[in-house]
Write a protein that holds these residues in place. Sequence first.
Motif, PDB file in Angstrom:
ATOM      1  N   MET A  95       0.850  -1.191   0.000  1.00  0.00           N
ATOM      2  CA  MET A  95       0.000   0.000   0.000  1.00  0.00           C
ATOM      3  C   MET A  95       0.886   1.241   0.000  1.00  0.00           C
ATOM      4  O   MET A  95       1.747   1.398   0.875  1.00  0.00           O
ATOM      5  CB  MET A  95      -0.902  -0.006   1.243  1.00  0.00           C
ATOM      6  N   SER A  96       0.688   2.088  -0.974  1.00  0.00           N
ATOM      7  CA  SER A  96       1.673   3.148  -1.128  1.00  0.00           C
ATOM      8  C   SER A  96       1.407   4.363  -0.245  1.00  0.00           C
ATOM      9  O   SER A  96       2.333   5.047   0.144  1.00  0.00           O
ATOM     10  CB  SER A  96       1.742   3.572  -2.601  1.00  0.00           C
ATOM     11  N   ASP A  97       0.183   4.650   0.079  1.00  0.00           N
ATOM     12  CA  ASP A  97      -0.021   5.871   0.869  1.00  0.00           C
ATOM     13  C   ASP A  97       0.306   5.669   2.344  1.00  0.00           C
ATOM     14  O   ASP A  97       0.210   4.579   2.884  1.00  0.00           O
ATOM     15  CB  ASP A  97      -1.433   6.436   0.725  1.00  0.00           C
ATOM     16  N   GLN A  98       0.674   6.766   2.944  1.00  0.00           N
ATOM     17  CA  GLN A  98       1.012   6.789   4.361  1.00  0.00           C
ATOM     18  C   GLN A  98      -0.283   6.989   5.140  1.00  0.00           C
ATOM     19  O   GLN A  98      -0.954   8.005   4.995  1.00  0.00           O
ATOM     20  CB  GLN A  98       1.998   7.947   4.605  1.00  0.00           C
ATOM     21  N   TRP A  99      -0.667   6.038   5.942  1.00  0.00           N
ATOM     22  CA  TRP A  99      -1.932   6.167   6.697  1.00  0.00           C
ATOM     23  C   TRP A  99      -1.727   6.024   8.196  1.00  0.00           C
ATOM     24  O   TRP A  99      -2.647   6.252   8.965  1.00  0.00           O
ATOM     25  CB  TRP A  99      -2.952   5.126   6.204  1.00  0.00           C
ATOM     26  N   LEU A 100      -0.524   5.634   8.628  1.00  0.00           N
ATOM     27  CA  LEU A 100      -0.299   5.433  10.064  1.00  0.00           C
ATOM     28  C   LEU A 100       1.039   6.035  10.473  1.00  0.00           C
ATOM     29  O   LEU A 100       2.099   5.432  10.268  1.00  0.00           O
ATOM     30  CB  LEU A 100      -0.311   3.928  10.388  1.00  0.00           C
ATOM     31  N   ASN A 101       0.966   7.210  11.062  1.00  0.00           N
ATOM     32  CA  ASN A 101       2.215   7.880  11.434  1.00  0.00           C
ATOM     33  C   ASN A 101       2.598   7.681  12.873  1.00  0.00           C
ATOM     34  O   ASN A 101       3.755   7.788  13.231  1.00  0.00           O
ATOM     35  CB  ASN A 101       2.088   9.377  11.149  1.00  0.00           C
ATOM     36  N   SER A 102       1.616   7.383  13.710  1.00  0.00           N
ATOM     37  CA  SER A 102       1.911   7.299  15.130  1.00  0.00           C
ATOM     38  C   SER A 102       0.792   6.531  15.821  1.00  0.00           C
ATOM     39  O   SER A 102      -0.351   6.501  15.353  1.00  0.00           O
ATOM     40  CB  SER A 102       1.989   8.720  15.706  1.00  0.00           C
ATOM     41  N   LEU A 103       1.128   5.876  16.936  1.00  0.00           N
ATOM     42  CA  LEU A 103       0.099   5.230  17.752  1.00  0.00           C
ATOM     43  C   LEU A 103      -0.337   6.133  18.898  1.00  0.00           C
ATOM     44  O   LEU A 103      -1.236   5.786  19.660  1.00  0.00           O
ATOM     45  CB  LEU A 103       0.619   3.892  18.299  1.00  0.00           C
ATOM     46  N   GLN A 104       0.308   7.274  19.028  1.00  0.00           N
ATOM     47  CA  GLN A 104      -0.047   8.189  20.125  1.00  0.00           C
ATOM     48  C   GLN A 104      -1.275   9.009  19.745  1.00  0.00           C
ATOM     49  O   GLN A 104      -1.364   9.533  18.634  1.00  0.00           O
ATOM     50  CB  GLN A 104       1.117   9.138  20.440  1.00  0.00           C
ATOM     51  N   THR A 105      -2.200   9.092  20.688  1.00  0.00           N
ATOM     52  CA  THR A 105      -3.384   9.922  20.470  1.00  0.00           C
ATOM     53  C   THR A 105      -3.592  10.814  21.685  1.00  0.00           C
ATOM     54  O   THR A 105      -3.072  10.533  22.768  1.00  0.00           O
ATOM     55  CB  THR A 105      -4.663   9.080  20.263  1.00  0.00           C
ATOM     56  N   GLU A 106      -4.395  11.840  21.501  1.00  0.00           N
ATOM     57  CA  GLU A 106      -4.583  12.814  22.580  1.00  0.00           C
ATOM     58  C   GLU A 106      -5.385  12.283  23.748  1.00  0.00           C
ATOM     59  O   GLU A 106      -5.202  12.695  24.889  1.00  0.00           O
ATOM     60  CB  GLU A 106      -5.287  14.050  22.015  1.00  0.00           C
ATOM     61  N   ASN A 107      -6.306  11.404  23.456  1.00  0.00           N
ATOM     62  CA  ASN A 107      -7.154  10.895  24.538  1.00  0.00           C
ATOM     63  C   ASN A 107      -7.646   9.485  24.187  1.00  0.00           C
ATOM     64  O   ASN A 107      -7.459   9.033  23.048  1.00  0.00           O
ATOM     65  CB  ASN A 107      -8.325  11.851  24.792  1.00  0.00           C
ATOM     66  N   PRO A 108      -8.256   8.776  25.153  1.00  0.00           N
ATOM     67  CA  PRO A 108      -8.638   7.381  24.920  1.00  0.00           C
ATOM     68  C   PRO A 108      -9.649   7.199  23.794  1.00  0.00           C
ATOM     69  O   PRO A 108      -9.602   6.196  23.083  1.00  0.00           O
ATOM     70  CB  PRO A 108      -9.226   6.923  26.259  1.00  0.00           C
ATOM     71  N   GLN A 109     -10.554   8.149  23.629  1.00  0.00           N
ATOM     72  CA  GLN A 109     -11.546   7.965  22.568  1.00  0.00           C
ATOM     73  C   GLN A 109     -10.893   8.011  21.186  1.00  0.00           C
ATOM     74  O   GLN A 109     -11.205   7.188  20.318  1.00  0.00           O
ATOM     75  CB  GLN A 109     -12.644   9.036  22.679  1.00  0.00           C
ATOM     76  N   LEU A 110      -9.959   8.946  21.000  1.00  0.00           N
ATOM     77  CA  LEU A 110      -9.234   8.967  19.728  1.00  0.00           C
ATOM     78  C   LEU A 110      -8.415   7.680  19.573  1.00  0.00           C
ATOM     79  O   LEU A 110      -8.221   7.190  18.459  1.00  0.00           O
ATOM     80  CB  LEU A 110      -8.323  10.201  19.651  1.00  0.00           C
TER      81      LEU A 110
END
Lengths: 76, 76, 76, 76, 76, 76
Positions: free
Chosen positions: E1-16
């Motif tokens: 898959m050529s596009d970048q779709w996952l840059n980080s596993l860190q999110t601002e809060n649990p719902q995100l």
Amino acid sequence: MSDQWLNSLQTENPQLGFELAIKLSRMGVKYTLPSDEARQKLRPDYAESADSLIATSQVVATNFQTVAAANNYWKS
Amino acid sequence: MSDQWLNSLQTENPQLGFELAIKLSRMGVKYTLPSDEARQKLRPDYAESADSLIATSQVVATNFQTVAAANNYWKS
Amino acid sequence: MSDQWLNSLQTENPQLGFELAIKLSRMGVKYTLPSDEARQKLRPDYAESADSLIATSQVVATNFQTVAAANNYWKS
Amino acid sequence: MSDQWLNSLQTENPQLGFELAIKLSRMGVKYTLPSDEARQKLRPDYAESADSLIATSQVVATNFQTVAAANNYWKS
Amino acid sequence: MSDQWLNSLQTENPQLGFELAIKLSRMGVKYTLPSDEARQKLRPDYAESADSLIATSQVVATNFQTVAAANNYWKS
Amino acid sequence: MSDQWLNSLQTENPQLGFELAIKLSRMGVKYTLPSDEARQKLRPDYAESADSLIATSQVVATNFQTVAAANNYWKS
């Protein structure tokens, strides 16, 4: 989903943590099938099937692992 | 569910921990299908099915991971 | 269940740990269906089904995770 | 099972660890159905079923979690 | 898959974090069946099946374990 | 399997880690059914089944847990 439904994984005690695990399990379904009506229609399919109920309990167990770890297992 | 059924994940020994894992597995079902009568009606469906019993044991194993971690594996 | 069958998760080596994981998997079934006779009757259902055997191996793998962690992976 | 088949969870590299995970998955089946002949008879049932193969891969993934943790993920 | 779709596993809060877990679950399917049209065709098969929805929620729960650990459970 | 296909669990970023998890999931199948032709023959069975695709996504999620832990979740 626009409303805020999950602010924290911390709960006061293990039972509230278990209930949060149940909520997470239901939200996993709700994100896939947002219509309340459509989900209600499916309810008899799983509430009357032993295998569906066991599978539901498996999801809850998995989410409870997460919630329990987040609370350091409510060690006193 | 209004009654308090889970006060702690700590148990005195691994066997009591395993039995707590079984209780958690059953409660995962009970929250979805609260009626005792309805659950009893489903009992033959899984108690006479090898696959349902294996699936039940899978839920127990998952919950036992949580309880065992909560007790630091009862390391002496 | 009145008899004591699980005193410790610690084992001398990984193979004994794997065998304990198998025991835990079987006990997960036994607590749900305590009758030895009833369980024996179901044996052909899973011992002759590839899918049941794979599901059994999944339960064992899950319990082995717990036992291996309890033994710090038998690191020498 | 009388022979010694698992002496350590440590492997030299991740690929050998993955292959150990496959061995653990097979042994989970072998303890339940020890007869080589009986297991061979079931082989077409799962080797020709996409779902059985996916379920097998799930068991391997679970065992690989254990082996990888035992090797601290082969971090150099 | 050529596009970048996952840059980080860190999110601002649990719902995100939960919403990222849902995205990971969908991407697990997309890598196997990349055609949007083919996936859309299958949608009624699972959106009208209680068991498929429970299985979906199981995948989400597993991915949420990863995301939650990556965020140290959003402990404040 | 004689060729070297897995040298490390470390990847540069989470997306490459997810793609490695997909590779691990496929290799779990390949070790059981090594023939490329036989696996290709099964492809329509799962690529046209919503349940098989969800099960595949479950395997990927499990392997992604391992890869993510191996990379300390790519925390910057």
